[in-house]
Design a protein around this motif. Structure first.
Motif, PDB file in Angstrom:
ATOM      1  N   TYR A  42       4.062  -3.572   4.283  1.00 36.02           N
ATOM      2  CA  TYR A  42       5.191  -3.778   5.089  1.00 36.02           C
ATOM      3  C   TYR A  42       4.863  -5.281   5.662  1.00 36.02           C
ATOM      4  CZ  TYR A  42       8.167  -3.244   9.196  1.00 36.02           C
ATOM      5  OH  TYR A  42       9.126  -3.509  10.176  1.00 36.02           O
ATOM      6  N   GLY A  43       3.619  -5.512   5.763  1.00 34.15           N
ATOM      7  CA  GLY A  43       3.328  -6.888   6.442  1.00 34.15           C
ATOM      8  C   GLY A  43       3.647  -8.069   5.504  1.00 34.15           C
ATOM      9  N   PHE A  44       3.515  -7.893   4.241  1.00 38.66           N
ATOM     10  CA  PHE A  44       3.781  -8.906   3.205  1.00 38.66           C
ATOM     11  C   PHE A  44       5.326  -8.811   2.925  1.00 38.66           C
ATOM     12  CE2 PHE A  44      -0.726  -9.289   2.506  1.00 38.66           C
ATOM     13  CZ  PHE A  44      -0.794 -10.735   2.348  1.00 38.66           C
ATOM     14  N   ASN A  70      -2.366   0.845   3.268  1.00 42.93           N
ATOM     15  CA  ASN A  70      -1.493   0.760   2.202  1.00 42.93           C
ATOM     16  C   ASN A  70      -0.066   0.199   2.849  1.00 42.93           C
ATOM     17  OD1 ASN A  70      -0.343   0.263  -0.613  1.00 42.93           O
ATOM     18  ND2 ASN A  70       0.058   2.342  -0.431  1.00 42.93           N
ATOM     19  N   PHE A  71       0.348   1.228   3.552  1.00 41.10           N
ATOM     20  CA  PHE A  71       1.650   0.835   4.270  1.00 41.10           C
ATOM     21  C   PHE A  71       1.799  -0.387   5.011  1.00 41.10           C
ATOM     22  CE2 PHE A  71       4.765   1.210   7.910  1.00 41.10           C
ATOM     23  CZ  PHE A  71       6.024   1.273   7.189  1.00 41.10           C
ATOM     24  N   VAL A  72       0.758  -0.785   5.864  1.00 40.06           N
ATOM     25  CA  VAL A  72       0.611  -1.995   6.661  1.00 40.06           C
ATOM     26  C   VAL A  72       0.735  -3.181   5.455  1.00 40.06           C
ATOM     27  CG1 VAL A  72      -0.950  -3.058   8.284  1.00 40.06           C
ATOM     28  CG2 VAL A  72      -0.309  -0.872   8.707  1.00 40.06           C
ATOM     29  N   PHE A 126       6.916 -10.185  -2.893  1.00 42.55           N
ATOM     30  CA  PHE A 126       6.731  -9.104  -3.917  1.00 42.55           C
ATOM     31  C   PHE A 126       5.427  -8.956  -4.543  1.00 42.55           C
ATOM     32  CE2 PHE A 126       7.199  -7.225  -8.041  1.00 42.55           C
ATOM     33  CZ  PHE A 126       7.406  -5.770  -8.087  1.00 42.55           C
ATOM     34  N   VAL A 127       5.028 -10.324  -4.930  1.00 39.83           N
ATOM     35  CA  VAL A 127       3.553 -10.204  -5.705  1.00 39.83           C
ATOM     36  C   VAL A 127       2.586 -10.017  -4.699  1.00 39.83           C
ATOM     37  CG1 VAL A 127       1.884 -11.808  -6.855  1.00 39.83           C
ATOM     38  CG2 VAL A 127       4.281 -12.119  -7.313  1.00 39.83           C
ATOM     39  N   TYR A 128       2.559 -10.176  -3.595  1.00 43.31           N
ATOM     40  CA  TYR A 128       1.444 -10.067  -2.305  1.00 43.31           C
ATOM     41  C   TYR A 128       1.549  -8.526  -2.182  1.00 43.31           C
ATOM     42  CZ  TYR A 128       0.315 -14.833  -2.203  1.00 43.31           C
ATOM     43  OH  TYR A 128       0.019 -16.250  -2.649  1.00 43.31           O
ATOM     44  N   SER A 129       2.952  -7.926  -1.830  1.00 38.78           N
ATOM     45  CA  SER A 129       2.969  -6.884  -1.358  1.00 38.78           C
ATOM     46  C   SER A 129       2.771  -5.532  -2.354  1.00 38.78           C
ATOM     47  CB  SER A 129       4.422  -6.446  -0.588  1.00 38.78           C
ATOM     48  OG  SER A 129       5.271  -6.753  -1.615  1.00 38.78           O
ATOM     49  N   CYS A 130       3.600  -5.477  -3.447  1.00 36.97           N
ATOM     50  CA  CYS A 130       3.717  -4.970  -4.359  1.00 36.97           C
ATOM     51  C   CYS A 130       2.152  -4.769  -5.465  1.00 36.97           C
ATOM     52  CB  CYS A 130       4.696  -4.651  -5.198  1.00 36.97           C
ATOM     53  SG  CYS A 130       5.976  -4.265  -4.091  1.00 36.97           S
ATOM     54  N   ILE A 131       2.270  -6.107  -6.208  1.00 36.91           N
ATOM     55  CA  ILE A 131       1.335  -6.142  -7.173  1.00 36.91           C
ATOM     56  C   ILE A 131      -0.308  -6.182  -6.449  1.00 36.91           C
ATOM     57  CG2 ILE A 131       0.397  -7.688  -9.072  1.00 36.91           C
ATOM     58  CD1 ILE A 131       3.349  -8.305  -9.539  1.00 36.91           C
ATOM     59  N   GLY A 132      -0.202  -7.038  -5.521  1.00 40.19           N
ATOM     60  CA  GLY A 132      -1.499  -7.231  -4.834  1.00 40.19           C
ATOM     61  C   GLY A 132      -2.027  -6.107  -4.005  1.00 40.19           C
ATOM     62  N   GLY A 133      -0.966  -5.397  -3.385  1.00 41.49           N
ATOM     63  CA  GLY A 133      -1.242  -4.029  -2.684  1.00 41.49           C
ATOM     64  C   GLY A 133      -1.793  -3.061  -3.692  1.00 41.49           C
ATOM     65  N   PHE A 134      -1.247  -2.859  -4.741  1.00 42.59           N
ATOM     66  CA  PHE A 134      -1.539  -2.051  -5.905  1.00 42.59           C
ATOM     67  C   PHE A 134      -3.085  -2.185  -6.314  1.00 42.59           C
ATOM     68  CE2 PHE A 134      -2.315  -0.951 -10.353  1.00 42.59           C
ATOM     69  CZ  PHE A 134      -2.122   0.525 -10.337  1.00 42.59           C
ATOM     70  N   ILE A 135      -3.313  -3.509  -6.617  1.00 40.19           N
ATOM     71  CA  ILE A 135      -4.634  -3.828  -6.953  1.00 40.19           C
ATOM     72  C   ILE A 135      -5.904  -3.585  -5.660  1.00 40.19           C
ATOM     73  CG2 ILE A 135      -6.298  -5.884  -7.703  1.00 40.19           C
ATOM     74  CD1 ILE A 135      -3.719  -7.077  -9.061  1.00 40.19           C
ATOM     75  N   LEU A 136      -5.427  -4.147  -4.481  1.00 38.09           N
ATOM     76  CA  LEU A 136      -6.229  -3.727  -3.351  1.00 38.09           C
ATOM     77  C   LEU A 136      -6.465  -2.245  -3.181  1.00 38.09           C
ATOM     78  CD1 LEU A 136      -7.614  -4.713  -0.669  1.00 38.09           C
ATOM     79  CD2 LEU A 136      -5.517  -4.138   0.370  1.00 38.09           C
ATOM     80  N   MET A 137      -5.355  -1.256  -3.141  1.00 43.84           N
ATOM     81  CA  MET A 137      -5.626  -0.091  -3.195  1.00 43.84           C
ATOM     82  C   MET A 137      -6.318   0.592  -4.211  1.00 43.84           C
ATOM     83  SD  MET A 137      -4.598   0.368  -0.239  1.00 43.84           S
ATOM     84  CE  MET A 137      -4.941   2.189   0.010  1.00 43.84           C
ATOM     85  N   THR A 138      -6.181   0.159  -5.519  1.00 43.33           N
ATOM     86  CA  THR A 138      -6.876   0.693  -6.533  1.00 43.33           C
ATOM     87  C   THR A 138      -8.490   0.677  -6.324  1.00 43.33           C
ATOM     88  OG1 THR A 138      -4.981   0.231  -7.926  1.00 43.33           O
ATOM     89  CG2 THR A 138      -7.376   0.720  -8.952  1.00 43.33           C
ATOM     90  N   LEU A 177      -8.972  12.613   6.215  1.00 41.13           N
ATOM     91  CA  LEU A 177      -8.671  11.763   7.267  1.00 41.13           C
ATOM     92  C   LEU A 177      -8.796  10.296   6.554  1.00 41.13           C
ATOM     93  CD1 LEU A 177     -10.556  13.062  10.487  1.00 41.13           C
ATOM     94  CD2 LEU A 177      -7.935  12.919   9.922  1.00 41.13           C
ATOM     95  N   ILE A 178      -9.912  10.127   5.874  1.00 43.17           N
ATOM     96  CA  ILE A 178     -10.222   8.902   5.006  1.00 43.17           C
ATOM     97  C   ILE A 178      -8.824   8.619   4.203  1.00 43.17           C
ATOM     98  CG2 ILE A 178     -11.374   7.766   3.208  1.00 43.17           C
ATOM     99  CD1 ILE A 178     -13.976   9.335   4.238  1.00 43.17           C
ATOM    100  N   GLY A 179      -8.199   9.772   3.651  1.00 43.82           N
ATOM    101  CA  GLY A 179      -6.916   9.435   2.546  1.00 43.82           C
ATOM    102  C   GLY A 179      -5.988   9.092   3.508  1.00 43.82           C
ATOM    103  N   VAL A 180      -5.728   9.763   4.696  1.00 44.39           N
ATOM    104  CA  VAL A 180      -4.814   9.288   5.614  1.00 44.39           C
ATOM    105  C   VAL A 180      -4.961   7.707   6.179  1.00 44.39           C
ATOM    106  CG1 VAL A 180      -3.542   9.581   7.986  1.00 44.39           C
ATOM    107  CG2 VAL A 180      -4.095  11.597   6.361  1.00 44.39           C
ATOM    108  N   GLY A 181      -6.038   7.430   6.190  1.00 42.00           N
ATOM    109  CA  GLY A 181      -6.462   6.065   6.573  1.00 42.00           C
ATOM    110  C   GLY A 181      -6.047   4.899   5.439  1.00 42.00           C
ATOM    111  N   LEU A 182      -6.265   5.528   4.431  1.00 42.73           N
ATOM    112  CA  LEU A 182      -5.984   4.634   3.072  1.00 42.73           C
ATOM    113  C   LEU A 182      -4.509   4.334   3.079  1.00 42.73           C
ATOM    114  CD1 LEU A 182      -8.542   5.674   0.548  1.00 42.73           C
ATOM    115  CD2 LEU A 182      -8.400   3.549   1.558  1.00 42.73           C
TER     116      LEU A 182
END
Length: 93
Positions: free
Chosen positions: A33-35, A28-30, A57-69, A19-24
């Motif tokens: 998608y938002g950015f 990530n998707f939100v 692109f920077v916020y959604s893909c690069i920033g999202g990758f850093i945040l999720m990591t 469930l934690i993995g699904v939440g993550l």
């Protein structure tokens, strides 16, 4: 066998961690998608750019990758538990 699932604490831990993995994944998707569609929903000539890339692109893909990591590393080290995979009560099989 079904009774064993209810009494084995590993299933409760695995369910919680799934469930934690699904939440993550939802976070990530939100974020993406938002950015991507929030900032990217305009004409390309109106984009703002960071490092030569569109800001969406920077916020959604690069920033999202850093945040999720960071989030995944935090969750795995703090909330996930080490569980044995072998049977606790004698013979596996």
């Amino acid at each position: 066998m079904d009774n064993n699932k209810n009494s084995d604490p590993r299933f409760k831990i695995a369910h919680r961690e799934a469930l934690i993995g699904v939440g993550l994944a939802i976070i990530n998707f939100v974020w993406w998608y938002g950015f991507a569609y929030g900032l990217g929903d305009q004409a390309p000539e109106d984009y703002s750019y960071i490092w030569g890339l569109p800001s969406w692109f920077v916020y959604s893909c690069i920033g999202g990758f850093i945040l999720m990591t960071i989030l995944v590393t935090f969750v795995v080290t703090v909330w996930f538990k080490e569980v044995p995979f072998d049977e606790e009560e004698g013979g596996a099989e």
